[in-house]
Design a protein around this motif. Structure first.
Motif, PDB file in Angstrom:
ATOM      1  N   ASP A  25      40.163  -8.654  60.890  1.00 34.37           N
ATOM      2  CA  ASP A  25      39.957  -8.417  62.311  1.00 34.37           C
ATOM      3  C   ASP A  25      41.202  -7.735  62.863  1.00 34.37           C
ATOM      4  OD1 ASP A  25      41.776 -10.682  63.671  1.00 34.37           O
ATOM      5  OD2 ASP A  25      40.841 -11.482  61.857  1.00 34.37           O
ATOM      6  N   ALA A  26      41.129  -7.277  64.108  1.00 36.22           N
ATOM      7  CA  ALA A  26      42.231  -6.498  64.681  1.00 36.22           C
ATOM      8  C   ALA A  26      43.515  -7.309  64.794  1.00 36.22           C
ATOM      9  CB  ALA A  26      41.826  -5.956  66.050  1.00 36.22           C
ATOM     10  N   VAL A  27      43.405  -8.579  65.167  1.00 32.69           N
ATOM     11  CA  VAL A  27      44.606  -9.406  65.341  1.00 32.69           C
ATOM     12  C   VAL A  27      45.259  -9.691  63.996  1.00 32.69           C
ATOM     13  CG1 VAL A  27      45.493 -11.629  66.156  1.00 32.69           C
ATOM     14  CG2 VAL A  27      43.723 -10.435  67.464  1.00 32.69           C
ATOM     15  N   SER A  28      44.454 -10.027  62.991  1.00 38.07           N
ATOM     16  CA  SER A  28      45.007 -10.282  61.656  1.00 38.07           C
ATOM     17  C   SER A  28      45.659  -9.029  61.093  1.00 38.07           C
ATOM     18  CB  SER A  28      43.906 -10.772  60.714  1.00 38.07           C
ATOM     19  OG  SER A  28      43.400 -12.026  61.133  1.00 38.07           O
ATOM     20  N   LEU A  29      45.057  -7.875  61.362  1.00 29.80           N
ATOM     21  CA  LEU A  29      45.644  -6.621  60.891  1.00 29.80           C
ATOM     22  C   LEU A  29      47.007  -6.384  61.534  1.00 29.80           C
ATOM     23  CD1 LEU A  29      45.382  -4.048  59.225  1.00 29.80           C
ATOM     24  CD2 LEU A  29      44.170  -3.004  61.152  1.00 29.80           C
ATOM     25  N   LYS A  30      47.117  -6.682  62.822  1.00 26.32           N
ATOM     26  CA  LYS A  30      48.416  -6.510  63.487  1.00 26.32           C
ATOM     27  C   LYS A  30      49.453  -7.454  62.896  1.00 26.32           C
ATOM     28  CE  LYS A  30      50.728  -6.249  67.940  1.00 26.32           C
ATOM     29  NZ  LYS A  30      50.596  -6.218  69.412  1.00 26.32           N
ATOM     30  N   LEU A  31      49.050  -8.685  62.591  1.00 27.22           N
ATOM     31  CA  LEU A  31      49.985  -9.625  61.975  1.00 27.22           C
ATOM     32  C   LEU A  31      50.426  -9.137  60.600  1.00 27.22           C
ATOM     33  CD1 LEU A  31      48.306 -13.013  62.951  1.00 27.22           C
ATOM     34  CD2 LEU A  31      50.515 -12.146  63.752  1.00 27.22           C
ATOM     35  N   ALA A  32      49.496  -8.604  59.815  1.00 24.81           N
ATOM     36  CA  ALA A  32      49.844  -8.083  58.497  1.00 24.81           C
ATOM     37  C   ALA A  32      50.805  -6.908  58.614  1.00 24.81           C
ATOM     38  CB  ALA A  32      48.587  -7.665  57.747  1.00 24.81           C
ATOM     39  N   GLU A  33      50.523  -6.013  59.535  1.00 30.38           N
ATOM     40  CA  GLU A  33      51.381  -4.841  59.702  1.00 30.38           C
ATOM     41  C   GLU A  33      52.764  -5.216  60.224  1.00 30.38           C
ATOM     42  OE1 GLU A  33      47.885  -1.512  60.594  1.00 30.38           O
ATOM     43  OE2 GLU A  33      48.891  -2.523  62.270  1.00 30.38           O
ATOM     44  N   THR A  34      52.853  -6.330  60.948  1.00 25.47           N
ATOM     45  CA  THR A  34      54.138  -6.764  61.504  1.00 25.47           C
ATOM     46  C   THR A  34      54.968  -7.560  60.506  1.00 25.47           C
ATOM     47  OG1 THR A  34      53.150  -6.877  63.713  1.00 25.47           O
ATOM     48  CG2 THR A  34      55.239  -8.035  63.387  1.00 25.47           C
ATOM     49  N   PHE A  35      54.322  -8.448  59.753  1.00 23.34           N
ATOM     50  CA  PHE A  35      55.074  -9.419  58.947  1.00 23.34           C
ATOM     51  C   PHE A  35      54.947  -9.232  57.439  1.00 23.34           C
ATOM     52  CE2 PHE A  35      54.302 -11.654  63.005  1.00 23.34           C
ATOM     53  CZ  PHE A  35      55.621 -11.914  63.369  1.00 23.34           C
ATOM     54  N   TRP A  36      54.127  -8.332  56.973  1.00 17.99           N
ATOM     55  CA  TRP A  36      54.031  -8.079  55.530  1.00 17.99           C
ATOM     56  C   TRP A  36      54.889  -6.900  55.137  1.00 17.99           C
ATOM     57  CZ3 TRP A  36      48.155  -8.420  53.855  1.00 17.99           C
ATOM     58  CH2 TRP A  36      47.749  -9.782  53.899  1.00 17.99           C
ATOM     59  N   PRO A  37      55.549  -6.935  53.973  1.00 13.32           N
ATOM     60  CA  PRO A  37      55.673  -8.116  53.117  1.00 13.32           C
ATOM     61  C   PRO A  37      56.562  -9.175  53.763  1.00 13.32           C
ATOM     62  CG  PRO A  37      57.077  -6.362  52.300  1.00 13.32           C
ATOM     63  CD  PRO A  37      56.291  -5.783  53.435  1.00 13.32           C
ATOM     64  N   GLY A  38      56.231 -10.435  53.487  1.00 13.07           N
ATOM     65  CA  GLY A  38      57.003 -11.516  54.073  1.00 13.07           C
ATOM     66  C   GLY A  38      56.277 -12.834  53.990  1.00 13.07           C
ATOM     67  N   PRO A  39      56.872 -13.882  54.572  1.00 12.98           N
ATOM     68  CA  PRO A  39      56.363 -15.250  54.401  1.00 12.98           C
ATOM     69  C   PRO A  39      55.244 -15.626  55.380  1.00 12.98           C
ATOM     70  CG  PRO A  39      58.458 -15.306  55.536  1.00 12.98           C
ATOM     71  CD  PRO A  39      58.203 -13.868  55.196  1.00 12.98           C
ATOM     72  N   LEU A  40      54.211 -14.776  55.466  1.00 12.34           N
ATOM     73  CA  LEU A  40      53.059 -15.050  56.310  1.00 12.34           C
ATOM     74  C   LEU A  40      51.789 -14.931  55.483  1.00 12.34           C
ATOM     75  CD1 LEU A  40      52.017 -15.497  59.315  1.00 12.34           C
ATOM     76  CD2 LEU A  40      51.476 -13.056  59.238  1.00 12.34           C
ATOM     77  N   THR A  41      50.936 -15.963  55.545  1.00  9.30           N
ATOM     78  CA  THR A  41      49.641 -15.959  54.872  1.00  9.30           C
ATOM     79  C   THR A  41      48.542 -15.920  55.920  1.00  9.30           C
ATOM     80  OG1 THR A  41      50.420 -17.140  52.919  1.00  9.30           O
ATOM     81  CG2 THR A  41      48.078 -17.325  53.427  1.00  9.30           C
ATOM     82  N   LEU A  42      47.540 -15.081  55.694  1.00  6.50           N
ATOM     83  CA  LEU A  42      46.414 -14.954  56.604  1.00  6.50           C
ATOM     84  C   LEU A  42      45.149 -15.474  55.941  1.00  6.50           C
ATOM     85  CD1 LEU A  42      47.141 -11.326  57.839  1.00  6.50           C
ATOM     86  CD2 LEU A  42      47.479 -13.422  59.152  1.00  6.50           C
ATOM     87  N   VAL A  43      44.406 -16.314  56.662  1.00  7.98           N
ATOM     88  CA  VAL A  43      43.108 -16.789  56.179  1.00  7.98           C
ATOM     89  C   VAL A  43      42.034 -15.884  56.760  1.00  7.98           C
ATOM     90  CG1 VAL A  43      41.480 -18.712  56.161  1.00  7.98           C
ATOM     91  CG2 VAL A  43      43.939 -19.152  55.972  1.00  7.98           C
ATOM     92  N   LEU A  44      41.295 -15.223  55.861  1.00  3.84           N
ATOM     93  CA  LEU A  44      40.358 -14.171  56.250  1.00  3.84           C
ATOM     94  C   LEU A  44      39.011 -14.356  55.566  1.00  3.84           C
ATOM     95  CD1 LEU A  44      42.931 -11.323  55.641  1.00  3.84           C
ATOM     96  CD2 LEU A  44      42.153 -12.030  57.908  1.00  3.84           C
ATOM     97  N   LYS A  45      37.990 -13.750  56.126  1.00  3.77           N
ATOM     98  CA  LYS A  45      36.667 -13.760  55.500  1.00  3.77           C
ATOM     99  C   LYS A  45      36.692 -12.909  54.231  1.00  3.77           C
ATOM    100  CE  LYS A  45      33.826 -16.064  58.276  1.00  3.77           C
ATOM    101  NZ  LYS A  45      32.984 -17.197  57.810  1.00  3.77           N
ATOM    102  N   LEU A  46      36.104 -13.453  53.179  1.00  3.01           N
ATOM    103  CA  LEU A  46      35.992 -12.697  51.940  1.00  3.01           C
ATOM    104  C   LEU A  46      35.088 -11.487  52.143  1.00  3.01           C
ATOM    105  CD1 LEU A  46      35.625 -15.636  49.430  1.00  3.01           C
ATOM    106  CD2 LEU A  46      37.341 -13.814  49.228  1.00  3.01           C
ATOM    107  N   ARG A  47      35.477 -10.377  51.526  1.00  3.32           N
ATOM    108  CA  ARG A  47      34.659  -9.171  51.584  1.00  3.32           C
ATOM    109  C   ARG A  47      33.576  -9.226  50.503  1.00  3.32           C
ATOM    110  NH1 ARG A  47      34.961  -4.405  53.888  1.00  3.32           N
ATOM    111  NH2 ARG A  47      37.084  -4.742  54.675  1.00  3.32           N
ATOM    112  N   GLU A  48      32.405  -8.755  50.817  1.00  4.29           N
ATOM    113  CA  GLU A  48      31.326  -8.692  49.837  1.00  4.29           C
ATOM    114  C   GLU A  48      31.755  -7.798  48.669  1.00  4.29           C
ATOM    115  OE1 GLU A  48      26.555  -7.584  49.593  1.00  4.29           O
ATOM    116  OE2 GLU A  48      27.595  -7.646  51.534  1.00  4.29           O
ATOM    117  N   GLY A  49      31.526  -8.293  47.452  1.00  5.65           N
ATOM    118  CA  GLY A  49      31.893  -7.526  46.267  1.00  5.65           C
ATOM    119  C   GLY A  49      33.329  -7.720  45.827  1.00  5.65           C
ATOM    120  N   HIS A  50      34.041  -8.686  46.421  1.00  6.31           N
ATOM    121  CA  HIS A  50      35.431  -8.953  46.035  1.00  6.31           C
ATOM    122  C   HIS A  50      35.488  -9.447  44.593  1.00  6.31           C
ATOM    123  CE1 HIS A  50      35.158 -13.372  45.906  1.00  6.31           C
ATOM    124  NE2 HIS A  50      34.275 -13.231  46.866  1.00  6.31           N
ATOM    125  N   SER A  51      36.678  -9.378  44.000  1.00 11.32           N
ATOM    126  CA  SER A  51      36.828  -9.751  42.590  1.00 11.32           C
ATOM    127  C   SER A  51      37.502 -11.110  42.388  1.00 11.32           C
ATOM    128  CB  SER A  51      37.643  -8.683  41.859  1.00 11.32           C
ATOM    129  OG  SER A  51      38.948  -8.580  42.429  1.00 11.32           O
TER     130      SER A  51
END
Length: 323
Positions: free
Chosen positions: A76-102
């Motif tokens: 989602d937009a908020v999780s994406l902003k958090l990833a762009e701000t804090f990754w790489p780094g000590p932040l983990t995001l809980v997200l919906k699995l994408r269809e077809g993931h491995s």
């Protein structure tokens, strides 16, 4: 015992073991991780086996790029902003699995979400070189103190694994902050290496807090069990004084009453610096536990900044234990 190799010699053997479905201990900026191929069910099962981890407790998946993460989960937009701000780094995001993931279903323990993090350093190099995401919980026996040095990992798990990549003491010293974005807002499921104030500043909103799971059904993400990160000794938190026979985990320049009676004293940060305290927390807990003291008295620690995560770990370490 496991072979301990410096990082400049550990990459090739680590990649070979991971490709064969084995697990290896790798340093990250938070703590050492027990890593296995997140797409390989045998490797994931081996992680649970080595740690003695309950099968209902999900694992964090580590990636080396946002592109790799987006092939696994929907942002989602908020999780994406958090990833762009804090990754790489000590932040983990809980997200919906994408269809077809491995990702193998053992990793997510049947949930329709996945916990994702992008680490810095050697772990990222291993993931990028292999092209595979890694499931990598902390490299310690389940429920016990996390390893922040190769030596502490070897002491705990060395008889069960073949390789530990030695990157020296981990700089953050605490596990990642786990965040989940939902209809009600941004919720911190586990405080950690990114302070809640930093997240609030990045998003311009207040975050919600709450993340203690007391049953299998209530576990949304790793690190939520009420009892965790525990030494053999009992912990007595926010101690105003030290009783005879107790060890003391101090903080700051002042000493609490009776400190001279302590069988051993270690100070998380004589200057009262919370980042230094976080980096020292697990090492000092283990060292005081080795003294044989039945109780470790813990001096008060402020709940601001990284103090929130430190207090969270201490609270779980002091919680009643099964059995």
């Amino acid at each position: 015992m496991a072979e301990i190799l410096p990082l400049d010699k550990a990459l090739r053997p680590a990649l070979a073991l991971l490709a064969a479905g084995e697990v290896v201990a790798l340093p990250t900026e938070t703590v050492y991780g027990l890593a296995g191929d997140a797409t390989n069910g045998e490797a994931v099962a081996r992680i649970f086996e080595v740690k003695g981890r309950p099968r209902f407790n999900p694992l964090i998946v580590h990636v080396s790029s946002l592109d790799m993460a987006r092939k696994i989960a929907v942002f989602d937009a908020v999780s994406l902003k958090l990833a762009e701000t804090f990754w790489p780094g000590p932040l983990t995001l809980v997200l919906k699995l994408r269809e077809g993931h491995s990702i193998h279903p053992l990793v997510t323990t049947g949930l329709d979400t996945v916990a994702l993090r992008m680490p810095r350093g050697f772990a990222s190099t291993v993931i990028e070189t292999s092209g595979r995401p890694l499931a990598a919980p902390s490299a310690n026996s389940s429920g016990r103190i996390s390893g922040t040095t190769a030596e502490s990992v070897n002491e705990d798990l060395g008889a069960k694994i073949r390789l530990i990549a030695d990157g020296g003491p981990t700089p953050v010293g605490l596990e990642s902050t786990i965040v989940k974005v939902g209809p009600e807002g941004v919720r911190i499921l586990r405080p950690g290496g990114v302070a809640s104030e930093e997240i609030e500043a990045a998003l311009g909103v207040k975050v919600l807090r709450g993340g203690v799971a007391n049953s299998e059904a209530s576990v949304e993400a790793p690190g939520m069990l009420a009892s965790h990160y525990a030494p053999d000794a009992a912990l007595r938190l926010d101690a105003a004084e030290v009783a005879a026979g107790e060890a003391l985990l101090a903080f700051g320049p002042a000493r609490i009453a009776g400190a001279e009676r302590a069988v051993a004293v270690l100070n998380l940060s004589p200057a009262g610096d919370l980042r230094e305290a976080a980096a020292n927390l697990y090492h000092h807990m283990k060292a005081l536990d080795r003294t044989g003291a039945g109780v470790i008295a813990v001096a008060p620690i402020p709940a601001t900044g990284l103090g929130e995560a430190i207090r969270d770990r201490l609270g779980r370490a002091a919680a009643p234990r099964d059995g």
